[in-house]
Design a protein around this motif. Structure first.
Motif, PDB file in Angstrom:
ATOM      1  N   MET A   1       0.855  -1.152   0.000  1.00 52.82           N
ATOM      2  CA  MET A   1       0.000   0.000   0.000  1.00 52.82           C
ATOM      3  C   MET A   1       0.914   1.230   0.000  1.00 52.82           C
ATOM      4  N   HIS A   2       0.780   2.047  -1.037  1.00 54.32           N
ATOM      5  CA  HIS A   2       1.570   3.269  -1.120  1.00 54.32           C
ATOM      6  C   HIS A   2       0.754   4.427  -0.569  1.00 54.32           C
ATOM      7  N   LEU A   3       1.379   5.272   0.215  1.00 49.12           N
ATOM      8  CA  LEU A   3       0.690   6.403   0.837  1.00 49.12           C
ATOM      9  C   LEU A   3       1.167   7.732   0.268  1.00 49.12           C
ATOM     10  N   THR A   4       1.689   7.698  -0.952  1.00 49.25           N
ATOM     11  CA  THR A   4       2.202   8.901  -1.598  1.00 49.25           C
ATOM     12  C   THR A   4       1.489   9.096  -2.930  1.00 49.25           C
ATOM     13  N   ASP A   5       1.716  10.236  -3.548  1.00 47.59           N
ATOM     14  CA  ASP A   5       1.162  10.538  -4.866  1.00 47.59           C
ATOM     15  C   ASP A   5       1.707   9.526  -5.872  1.00 47.59           C
TER      16      ASP A   5
ATOM     17  N   TYR B   1     -12.832  -7.572   0.290  1.00 51.24           N
ATOM     18  CA  TYR B   1     -13.222  -6.382  -0.471  1.00 51.24           C
ATOM     19  C   TYR B   1     -12.037  -5.464  -0.720  1.00 51.24           C
ATOM     20  N   LEU B   2     -11.126  -5.364   0.236  1.00 50.35           N
ATOM     21  CA  LEU B   2      -9.949  -4.515   0.082  1.00 50.35           C
ATOM     22  C   LEU B   2      -8.983  -5.121  -0.936  1.00 50.35           C
ATOM     23  N   LEU B   3      -8.807  -6.414  -0.881  1.00 53.39           N
ATOM     24  CA  LEU B   3      -7.930  -7.090  -1.836  1.00 53.39           C
ATOM     25  C   LEU B   3      -8.465  -6.954  -3.262  1.00 53.39           C
ATOM     26  N   LYS B   4      -9.763  -7.068  -3.437  1.00 52.73           N
ATOM     27  CA  LYS B   4     -10.361  -6.965  -4.772  1.00 52.73           C
ATOM     28  C   LYS B   4     -10.232  -5.565  -5.351  1.00 52.73           C
ATOM     29  N   SER B   5     -10.240  -4.560  -4.510  1.00 49.62           N
ATOM     30  CA  SER B   5     -10.182  -3.184  -5.000  1.00 49.62           C
ATOM     31  C   SER B   5      -8.758  -2.655  -5.141  1.00 49.62           C
ATOM     32  N   SER B   6      -7.770  -3.453  -4.781  1.00 54.74           N
ATOM     33  CA  SER B   6      -6.388  -2.983  -4.822  1.00 54.74           C
ATOM     34  C   SER B   6      -5.711  -3.328  -6.144  1.00 54.74           C
ATOM     35  N   GLU B   7      -4.663  -2.600  -6.446  1.00 55.74           N
ATOM     36  CA  GLU B   7      -3.823  -2.883  -7.602  1.00 55.74           C
ATOM     37  C   GLU B   7      -2.754  -3.866  -7.146  1.00 55.74           C
ATOM     38  N   HIS B   8      -2.632  -4.953  -7.842  1.00 53.93           N
ATOM     39  CA  HIS B   8      -1.677  -5.985  -7.447  1.00 53.93           C
ATOM     40  C   HIS B   8      -0.371  -5.810  -8.200  1.00 53.93           C
ATOM     41  N   LEU B   9       0.737  -5.855  -7.469  1.00 52.70           N
ATOM     42  CA  LEU B   9       2.055  -5.732  -8.050  1.00 52.70           C
ATOM     43  C   LEU B   9       2.832  -7.016  -7.850  1.00 52.70           C
ATOM     44  N   ASP B  10       3.615  -7.376  -8.831  1.00 57.64           N
ATOM     45  CA  ASP B  10       4.543  -8.492  -8.648  1.00 57.64           C
ATOM     46  C   ASP B  10       5.688  -8.001  -7.782  1.00 57.64           C
TER      47      ASP B  10
ATOM     48  N   ALA C   1      -0.897 -11.038   2.251  1.00 59.28           N
ATOM     49  CA  ALA C   1      -2.035 -10.143   2.486  1.00 59.28           C
ATOM     50  C   ALA C   1      -3.374 -10.852   2.356  1.00 59.28           C
ATOM     51  N   ASN C   2      -3.460 -11.851   1.485  1.00 59.96           N
ATOM     52  CA  ASN C   2      -4.748 -12.533   1.300  1.00 59.96           C
ATOM     53  C   ASN C   2      -5.218 -13.246   2.555  1.00 59.96           C
ATOM     54  N   SER C   3      -4.320 -13.501   3.497  1.00 60.38           N
ATOM     55  CA  SER C   3      -4.727 -14.128   4.754  1.00 60.38           C
ATOM     56  C   SER C   3      -4.900 -13.111   5.886  1.00 60.38           C
ATOM     57  N   LYS C   4      -4.593 -11.837   5.613  1.00 59.34           N
ATOM     58  CA  LYS C   4      -4.642 -10.813   6.664  1.00 59.34           C
ATOM     59  C   LYS C   4      -5.670  -9.708   6.411  1.00 59.34           C
ATOM     60  N   LEU C   5      -5.940  -9.401   5.131  1.00 58.72           N
ATOM     61  CA  LEU C   5      -6.807  -8.273   4.798  1.00 58.72           C
ATOM     62  C   LEU C   5      -8.172  -8.761   4.318  1.00 58.72           C
TER      63      LEU C   5
END
Length: 65
Positions: free
Chosen positions: A1-5, A52-61, A45-49
Motif C-alpha cells: 500500500m503506497h501512501l504517496t502521490d 473487499y480490500l484485496l479486490k479493490s487494490s492494484e496488485h504488483l509483482d 495479504a490474502n490471509s490478513k486483509l
C-alpha cells in the motif's frame, strides 16, 4: 500500500519490520528520508486483509515494488 502521490516516485530510505508475533504476520512500514510513512507492505495479504480490500487494490509483482 503506497501512501504517496502515484505520479511522484518516492524513495524509501528506511524499512521498519513489525513484530510478526504481535501483528500475527509480517508487516513492513516504509519511511522516506524525512521519516514520513510512505508505504505499508503486508506479506501474505490474502490471509490478513478483508476480501473487499484485496479486490479493490492494484496488485504488483515482487519485481514491480
Amino acid at each position: 500500500m503506497h501512501l504517496t502521490d502515484p505520479q511522484v516516485r518516492t524513495k524509501s530510505s528506511r524499512m521498519y519490520p513489525c513484530d510478526p508475533v504481535e501483528v500475527g504476520g509480517v508487516i513492513n512500514l516504509d519511511f522516506d528520508e524525512q521519516g514520513r510513512l510512505i508505504g505499508i507492505e503486508v506479506l501474505a495479504a490474502n490471509s490478513k486483509l478483508p476480501e473487499y480490500l484485496l479486490k479493490s487494490s492494484e496488485h504488483l509483482d515482487a519485481g514491480d515494488a
